[in-house]
Every structure is written in C-alpha cells, then in structure tokens.
Design a protein around this motif. Structure first.
Motif, PDB file in Angstrom:
ATOM      1  N   ALA A  93     -35.093 -29.574 -26.827  1.00 40.01           N
ATOM      2  CA  ALA A  93     -34.699 -29.796 -25.675  1.00 40.01           C
ATOM      3  C   ALA A  93     -35.484 -28.982 -24.814  1.00 40.01           C
ATOM      4  CB  ALA A  93     -33.262 -29.465 -25.384  1.00 40.01           C
ATOM      5  N   PRO A  94     -35.774 -29.109 -23.500  1.00 39.52           N
ATOM      6  CA  PRO A  94     -36.621 -28.338 -22.517  1.00 39.52           C
ATOM      7  C   PRO A  94     -35.884 -27.327 -22.106  1.00 39.52           C
ATOM      8  CG  PRO A  94     -35.932 -30.389 -21.390  1.00 39.52           C
ATOM      9  CD  PRO A  94     -35.560 -30.533 -22.919  1.00 39.52           C
ATOM     10  N   SER A  95     -36.555 -26.126 -22.101  1.00 39.98           N
ATOM     11  CA  SER A  95     -36.244 -24.742 -21.544  1.00 39.98           C
ATOM     12  C   SER A  95     -35.535 -25.070 -19.982  1.00 39.98           C
ATOM     13  CB  SER A  95     -37.140 -23.838 -21.502  1.00 39.98           C
ATOM     14  OG  SER A  95     -37.574 -23.547 -22.593  1.00 39.98           O
ATOM     15  N   GLU A  96     -34.375 -24.246 -19.933  1.00 35.54           N
ATOM     16  CA  GLU A  96     -33.911 -24.210 -18.563  1.00 35.54           C
ATOM     17  C   GLU A  96     -34.810 -23.612 -17.432  1.00 35.54           C
ATOM     18  OE1 GLU A  96     -29.655 -23.133 -16.497  1.00 35.54           O
ATOM     19  OE2 GLU A  96     -29.644 -24.002 -18.374  1.00 35.54           O
ATOM     20  N   LEU A  97     -35.207 -24.048 -16.675  1.00 39.27           N
ATOM     21  CA  LEU A  97     -36.125 -23.320 -15.615  1.00 39.27           C
ATOM     22  C   LEU A  97     -35.164 -22.550 -14.681  1.00 39.27           C
ATOM     23  CD1 LEU A  97     -38.819 -25.893 -14.989  1.00 39.27           C
ATOM     24  CD2 LEU A  97     -38.689 -23.938 -16.538  1.00 39.27           C
ATOM     25  N   PRO A  98     -35.714 -21.454 -14.032  1.00 36.32           N
ATOM     26  CA  PRO A  98     -34.677 -20.762 -13.115  1.00 36.32           C
ATOM     27  C   PRO A  98     -34.795 -21.681 -11.803  1.00 36.32           C
ATOM     28  CG  PRO A  98     -36.898 -19.717 -13.330  1.00 36.32           C
ATOM     29  CD  PRO A  98     -36.833 -20.749 -14.375  1.00 36.32           C
ATOM     30  N   ALA A  99     -33.892 -21.372 -11.036  1.00 34.67           N
ATOM     31  CA  ALA A  99     -33.573 -22.451  -9.718  1.00 34.67           C
ATOM     32  C   ALA A  99     -34.448 -21.728  -8.510  1.00 34.67           C
ATOM     33  CB  ALA A  99     -32.088 -22.398  -9.124  1.00 34.67           C
ATOM     34  N   THR A 100     -34.626 -20.336  -8.510  1.00 34.12           N
ATOM     35  CA  THR A 100     -35.579 -20.011  -7.546  1.00 34.12           C
ATOM     36  C   THR A 100     -36.697 -19.121  -8.196  1.00 34.12           C
ATOM     37  OG1 THR A 100     -34.202 -17.836  -7.448  1.00 34.12           O
ATOM     38  CG2 THR A 100     -33.452 -19.687  -6.074  1.00 34.12           C
ATOM     39  N   PRO A 101     -37.816 -18.701  -7.477  1.00 33.80           N
ATOM     40  CA  PRO A 101     -38.961 -17.944  -7.974  1.00 33.80           C
ATOM     41  C   PRO A 101     -38.572 -16.547  -8.246  1.00 33.80           C
ATOM     42  CG  PRO A 101     -39.460 -18.757  -5.880  1.00 33.80           C
ATOM     43  CD  PRO A 101     -38.070 -19.231  -6.151  1.00 33.80           C
ATOM     44  N   ARG A 102     -38.983 -15.979  -9.298  1.00 35.52           N
ATOM     45  CA  ARG A 102     -38.682 -14.586  -9.520  1.00 35.52           C
ATOM     46  C   ARG A 102     -39.326 -13.676  -8.541  1.00 35.52           C
ATOM     47  NH1 ARG A 102     -38.930 -14.001 -15.939  1.00 35.52           N
ATOM     48  NH2 ARG A 102     -37.265 -15.504 -16.314  1.00 35.52           N
ATOM     49  N   ARG A 103     -38.924 -12.493  -7.947  1.00 30.01           N
ATOM     50  CA  ARG A 103     -39.625 -11.648  -7.226  1.00 30.01           C
ATOM     51  C   ARG A 103     -40.086 -10.472  -7.785  1.00 30.01           C
ATOM     52  NH1 ARG A 103     -40.435 -14.995  -2.740  1.00 30.01           N
ATOM     53  NH2 ARG A 103     -38.322 -15.980  -2.196  1.00 30.01           N
ATOM     54  N   ARG A 104     -41.192 -10.225  -7.787  1.00 31.62           N
ATOM     55  CA  ARG A 104     -41.530  -9.239  -8.525  1.00 31.62           C
ATOM     56  C   ARG A 104     -42.324  -8.088  -7.229  1.00 31.62           C
ATOM     57  NH1 ARG A 104     -44.262 -10.393 -14.119  1.00 31.62           N
ATOM     58  NH2 ARG A 104     -42.445 -11.480 -15.169  1.00 31.62           N
ATOM     59  N   HIS A 105     -41.834  -6.831  -7.259  1.00 32.05           N
ATOM     60  CA  HIS A 105     -42.401  -5.691  -6.231  1.00 32.05           C
ATOM     61  C   HIS A 105     -42.888  -4.761  -7.058  1.00 32.05           C
ATOM     62  CE1 HIS A 105     -40.224  -7.971  -3.134  1.00 32.05           C
ATOM     63  NE2 HIS A 105     -39.112  -8.124  -3.888  1.00 32.05           N
ATOM     64  N   ARG A 106     -43.875  -4.170  -6.574  1.00 32.07           N
ATOM     65  CA  ARG A 106     -44.492  -2.967  -6.997  1.00 32.07           C
ATOM     66  C   ARG A 106     -43.876  -1.730  -6.619  1.00 32.07           C
ATOM     67  NH1 ARG A 106     -50.955  -3.342  -5.364  1.00 32.07           N
ATOM     68  NH2 ARG A 106     -51.433  -5.039  -6.950  1.00 32.07           N
ATOM     69  N   PRO A 107     -43.673  -0.925  -7.471  1.00 33.67           N
ATOM     70  CA  PRO A 107     -42.980   0.262  -7.299  1.00 33.67           C
ATOM     71  C   PRO A 107     -44.042   1.259  -6.191  1.00 33.67           C
ATOM     72  CG  PRO A 107     -43.641   0.258  -9.381  1.00 33.67           C
ATOM     73  CD  PRO A 107     -43.881  -0.950  -8.943  1.00 33.67           C
TER      74      PRO A 107
END
Length: 99
Positions: A84-98
C-alpha cells in the motif's frame, strides 16, 4: 508451473539436452518451438526450454550450451499487488534554520 523462465537455443538437440538436465535435477521443464517476428522458415525456428528452475541454474546451462536467457519472466496469473502506498502529509513540512 509457478514462475517460469525461458532459455532459448537454436538447435533442437541442444535444447533437449538442457531440458533433460533440468528434469533430472527435479525441475519441471518443457520444450517449445519459438517463432520470432519476421521468420518465414518453419524448420529454422529457435527452441525454448520453459522451466520453473531458479534463474541461476538456467543461466549456467544457457552459458554452457550457447543459448540465451529470456529476461521476460512469464508468470501465471496477475502480478502480486505492491505494498500500500505511504500516507503523505497533508501540508508541507516547514524547516527553519536556527538563529
């Protein structure tokens, strides 16, 4: 036969030797005449040894008797469904630099 492979040979006697060797090793094997596109001469068709032997066993025989292994694996029935296909996130992941 479950999963089957084909070894192709141009000589009927050679194909029969390979079939006999596979059967003596306990594998199911049958000999069929192979017609390729554009061939007119019924006497000059290649011979296929169709077997349930492991690919390595057939490959060794094909190398020893100047044939070739048909890469298209024949299977009875439809191919097994993939996972079965993997479940994808509904929104994009946000990555921020420290900071």
């Amino acid at each position: 036969m479950g999963r089957t492979l084909r070894g192709i040979f141009f000589d009927a006697d050679t194909a029969e030797v390979v079939r006999t060797l596979l059967v003596s090793d306990g594998y199911a094997a049958e000999l069929v005449q192979e017609r390729f596109a554009g061939e007119d001469d019924d006497e000059d068709h290649a011979w296929a040894v169709v077997t349930d032997a492991p690919a390595m066993a057939l490959e060794l025989l094909v190398d020893a008797y100047d044939g070739w292994l048909d890469d298209d694996q024949l299977e009875e029935g439809p191919a097994a469904p993939s996972a079965a296909p993997s479940e994808l996130p509904a929104t994009p992941r946000r990555r921020h630099r420290p900071d």
